[in-house]
Design a protein around this motif. Sequence first.
Motif, PDB file in Angstrom:
ATOM      1  N   GLU A   1      51.440  39.176  40.186  1.00  0.00           N
ATOM      2  CA  GLU A   1      49.966  38.892  39.459  1.00  0.00           C
ATOM      3  C   GLU A   1      49.276  39.858  38.546  1.00  0.00           C
ATOM      4  O   GLU A   1      49.959  41.062  38.597  1.00  0.00           O
ATOM      5  N   PRO A   2      48.681  39.513  37.650  1.00  0.00           N
ATOM      6  CA  PRO A   2      48.072  40.385  36.557  1.00  0.00           C
ATOM      7  C   PRO A   2      47.202  41.270  37.196  1.00  0.00           C
ATOM      8  O   PRO A   2      46.522  41.123  38.325  1.00  0.00           O
ATOM      9  N   GLY A   3      47.107  42.788  36.723  1.00  0.00           N
ATOM     10  CA  GLY A   3      46.540  43.703  37.297  1.00  0.00           C
ATOM     11  C   GLY A   3      44.818  43.268  37.338  1.00  0.00           C
ATOM     12  O   GLY A   3      44.571  42.389  36.465  1.00  0.00           O
ATOM     13  N   TRP A   4      44.053  43.935  38.151  1.00  0.00           N
ATOM     14  CA  TRP A   4      42.726  43.624  38.587  1.00  0.00           C
ATOM     15  C   TRP A   4      42.323  42.183  38.802  1.00  0.00           C
ATOM     16  O   TRP A   4      41.180  41.872  38.511  1.00  0.00           O
ATOM     17  N   SER A   5      43.316  41.306  39.229  1.00  0.00           N
ATOM     18  CA  SER A   5      42.917  39.812  39.538  1.00  0.00           C
ATOM     19  C   SER A   5      42.805  39.660  40.877  1.00  0.00           C
ATOM     20  O   SER A   5      42.457  38.510  41.218  1.00  0.00           O
TER      21      SER A   5
ATOM     22  N   GLN B   1      33.914  45.738  41.690  1.00  0.00           N
ATOM     23  CA  GLN B   1      33.453  45.082  40.739  1.00  0.00           C
ATOM     24  C   GLN B   1      32.365  44.203  41.691  1.00  0.00           C
ATOM     25  O   GLN B   1      32.611  43.367  42.544  1.00  0.00           O
ATOM     26  N   GLY B   2      31.162  44.647  41.793  1.00  0.00           N
ATOM     27  CA  GLY B   2      30.001  43.938  42.332  1.00  0.00           C
ATOM     28  C   GLY B   2      30.524  44.383  44.052  1.00  0.00           C
ATOM     29  O   GLY B   2      30.672  45.398  44.262  1.00  0.00           O
ATOM     30  N   ALA B   3      30.394  43.645  44.717  1.00  0.00           N
ATOM     31  CA  ALA B   3      30.860  43.550  46.207  1.00  0.00           C
ATOM     32  C   ALA B   3      32.356  43.758  46.648  1.00  0.00           C
ATOM     33  O   ALA B   3      32.684  43.953  47.590  1.00  0.00           O
ATOM     34  N   ARG B   4      33.148  43.439  45.600  1.00  0.00           N
ATOM     35  CA  ARG B   4      34.636  43.510  45.689  1.00  0.00           C
ATOM     36  C   ARG B   4      35.219  44.481  44.945  1.00  0.00           C
ATOM     37  O   ARG B   4      34.742  45.004  44.401  1.00  0.00           O
ATOM     38  N   ARG B   5      36.254  44.597  45.780  1.00  0.00           N
ATOM     39  CA  ARG B   5      37.342  45.934  45.098  1.00  0.00           C
ATOM     40  C   ARG B   5      38.555  45.184  44.647  1.00  0.00           C
ATOM     41  O   ARG B   5      39.230  44.542  45.304  1.00  0.00           O
ATOM     42  N   LEU B   6      38.683  45.209  43.404  1.00  0.00           N
ATOM     43  CA  LEU B   6      39.703  44.570  42.765  1.00  0.00           C
ATOM     44  C   LEU B   6      40.812  45.625  42.652  1.00  0.00           C
ATOM     45  O   LEU B   6      40.727  46.982  42.584  1.00  0.00           O
ATOM     46  N   ASN B   7      42.182  45.190  42.609  1.00  0.00           N
ATOM     47  CA  ASN B   7      43.254  46.181  42.645  1.00  0.00           C
ATOM     48  C   ASN B   7      44.074  45.857  41.509  1.00  0.00           C
ATOM     49  O   ASN B   7      44.243  44.746  40.877  1.00  0.00           O
ATOM     50  N   ARG B   8      45.173  47.081  41.230  1.00  0.00           N
ATOM     51  CA  ARG B   8      46.263  46.553  40.324  1.00  0.00           C
ATOM     52  C   ARG B   8      47.463  47.800  40.892  1.00  0.00           C
ATOM     53  O   ARG B   8      47.057  48.857  41.374  1.00  0.00           O
TER      54      ARG B   8
END
Length: 117
Positions: free
Chosen positions: A49-53, A87-94
């Motif tokens: 998947e693309p990063g930060w998605s 990002q807000g209440a979520r943690r996005l990953n790459r």
Amino acid sequence: MEQYSGVRSSSNTTRGPARSSPAEAALQDALDALGDPIRRRIVREFAAEPGWSRACGGFGHLPVAESTLSHHFAVLRGAGLLEQREQGARRLNRLRGPEFEARFPGLLTLVLREEGS
């Protein structure tokens, strides 16, 4: 001397997850991180998947408890494989693929070529 203001520091609640640069990662930490089949599966899913998605919560399909999943993410971050941002209440990953591959040539490539385990 600093005076006590009566206001508690919120640094514990605003501090993000521990991070490690692939350039600082020890080989043993990388091998330990990639030695677990669940962590290898997480890495392969991020690579597709693309990063930060994708947020941490997007791994509920894995056969582990939420606390165990959090531990797996911490190990992967500590070995320099994952980077997270809030990002807000979520943690996005790459996946830090190029950086990790530069530090440990061929190691990530082997993991990504592995058939699902």
